[in-house]
Design a protein around this motif. Sequence first.
Motif, short mmCIF file in Angstrom:
data_model
loop_
_atom_site.label_atom_id
_atom_site.label_comp_id
_atom_site.label_asym_id
_atom_site.label_seq_id
_atom_site.Cartn_x
_atom_site.Cartn_y
_atom_site.Cartn_z
N GLU A 1 6.19 14.33 -3.26
CA GLU A 1 5.34 14.26 -3.40
C GLU A 1 4.54 15.63 -5.18
O GLU A 1 4.98 16.06 -5.03
N GLN B 1 0.68 -1.36 -0.12
CA GLN B 1 0.39 0.25 -0.11
C GLN B 1 0.36 1.36 -0.04
O GLN B 1 0.30 2.00 -0.34
N ILE C 1 -8.91 9.55 1.09
CA ILE C 1 -8.78 8.57 -0.07
C ILE C 1 -8.52 9.67 -1.24
O ILE C 1 -7.80 9.76 -1.77
N TRP C 2 -8.60 10.93 -0.90
CA TRP C 2 -7.74 12.25 -1.93
C TRP C 2 -6.71 12.66 -1.86
O TRP C 2 -5.77 13.42 -2.79
N HIS C 3 -5.37 12.31 -0.39
CA HIS C 3 -4.57 12.09 -0.75
C HIS C 3 -3.35 11.10 -1.68
O HIS C 3 -2.46 11.23 -1.90
N HIS C 4 -4.28 10.56 -2.38
CA HIS C 4 -3.68 9.46 -3.53
C HIS C 4 -3.71 10.24 -4.88
O HIS C 4 -3.11 9.60 -6.02
N GLY C 5 -4.26 11.01 -4.50
CA GLY C 5 -4.52 11.94 -6.08
C GLY C 5 -5.19 13.19 -5.66
O GLY C 5 -6.47 13.94 -6.12
N TRP C 6 -4.25 14.27 -5.29
CA TRP C 6 -4.30 15.42 -4.83
C TRP C 6 -5.38 16.04 -5.53
O TRP C 6 -5.44 17.47 -5.44
N LYS D 1 1.16 6.41 1.36
CA LYS D 1 0.37 6.96 2.11
C LYS D 1 -0.66 6.21 3.30
O LYS D 1 -1.14 6.98 3.84
N THR D 2 -0.24 5.07 3.41
CA THR D 2 -0.80 4.45 4.44
C THR D 2 -0.74 4.95 6.24
O THR D 2 -0.90 4.64 6.67
#
Length: 274
Positions: free
Chosen positions: A219, A41, A158-163, A44-45
Motif C-alpha cells: 500500500e 473492484q 471511500i477514503w482508503h482508495h486515496g489515503w 480493497k473491496t
Amino acid sequence: MLTEVTAIRYVTPLREGGSLPGIVEADDLGTYVMKFTGAGQGRKTLVAEVVCGRLGRRLGLRVPDLVRIQLDPVIGLSEPDQEVQELLKASGGLNLGMDYLPGSLGFDPLAFEVGAEEAGRVVWFDALIGNVDRSWRNPNMLVWHGQLWLIDHGATMIWHHGWRGLDKAAGKPYDASEHVLAPFAPDVAAAAEALAPLITEELLTEVVADVPDEWLTDEPGFDGPDAVRRAYVEVLLERAATVGARVTLGERAGEEPSKAPEWLRVWVDGKASK
C-alpha cells in the motif's frame, strides 16, 4: 482470525452488482456467497467487507458471518460463462465468503416495517463507515426469518482508495437523505449514544486484525500491513466520536431534487404527514 475453508464446488454466479460474486460450497459443508480477489473492484473491496462486516457484528447488527475461502480455479472448468471462468482463473488462492442466507428476500420498504431504533442504528453505522450504497436504488439489505440483515459493504470507507485525504475523512458529514431507511424516522441520536462508546481502540484493533496481510501489502505510503491497519483504526475511532451529529436526514443536502421513484416519494410524504 476468520475461519478458513476451501471451495469444493462452484454453484452459480450472482449477477447483481458489478463484482459478479458466486455461490460456492465449501469443505466445511457450508454454502457461501464468494467475493473474488480477481474482480474489477480489487482487493480493497474485500478489505472493506471484512472491516465493516466484522465491526457490524461486534455492534450487534445482523451481518452474515465471514470466512476466508481458498479457491482452486479448476472447480469452475464446467462453468459455461466465459466471464465467470476468467474471474475464477484470476482469483486463485485466498478470497472472501459470506454465509449464504437461503430463502432470504431483498429488502422492500413497502413490505417490511423497520422501527426507529433499528433504523437509527443502521444509519449511524453507515455514517461511521461512509456507506454510499444503502440507498433506495440499492438497499443492500435482506429479510431473513423476519429480521433485517445487512450485506455488501464493499462500497464503504471511500477514503482508503486515496489515503492522502485521510485527515479530512474523520470529519466528513454523511448525507442520509436518500438512505433506504430514511422514511422510517431513524433515531440516529439514540444510536450514537448507544454505539459510539462501543467503538474503542481495542475493538477496532481486533476487527482490522482479521484482514489478511496479503490484502494490505504494497500500500503506497505505508510501511507494511500493520501500518495500514493502524490507519483504519485511527480514522474510525475519531469518526465514531462525532459522526452522529453530522448525519443529514429528512431533506436533501443540495438543491437537486430527489431521484427517488414516484412510489417512494409519495409513500414518504404520506408517512411524514401522519
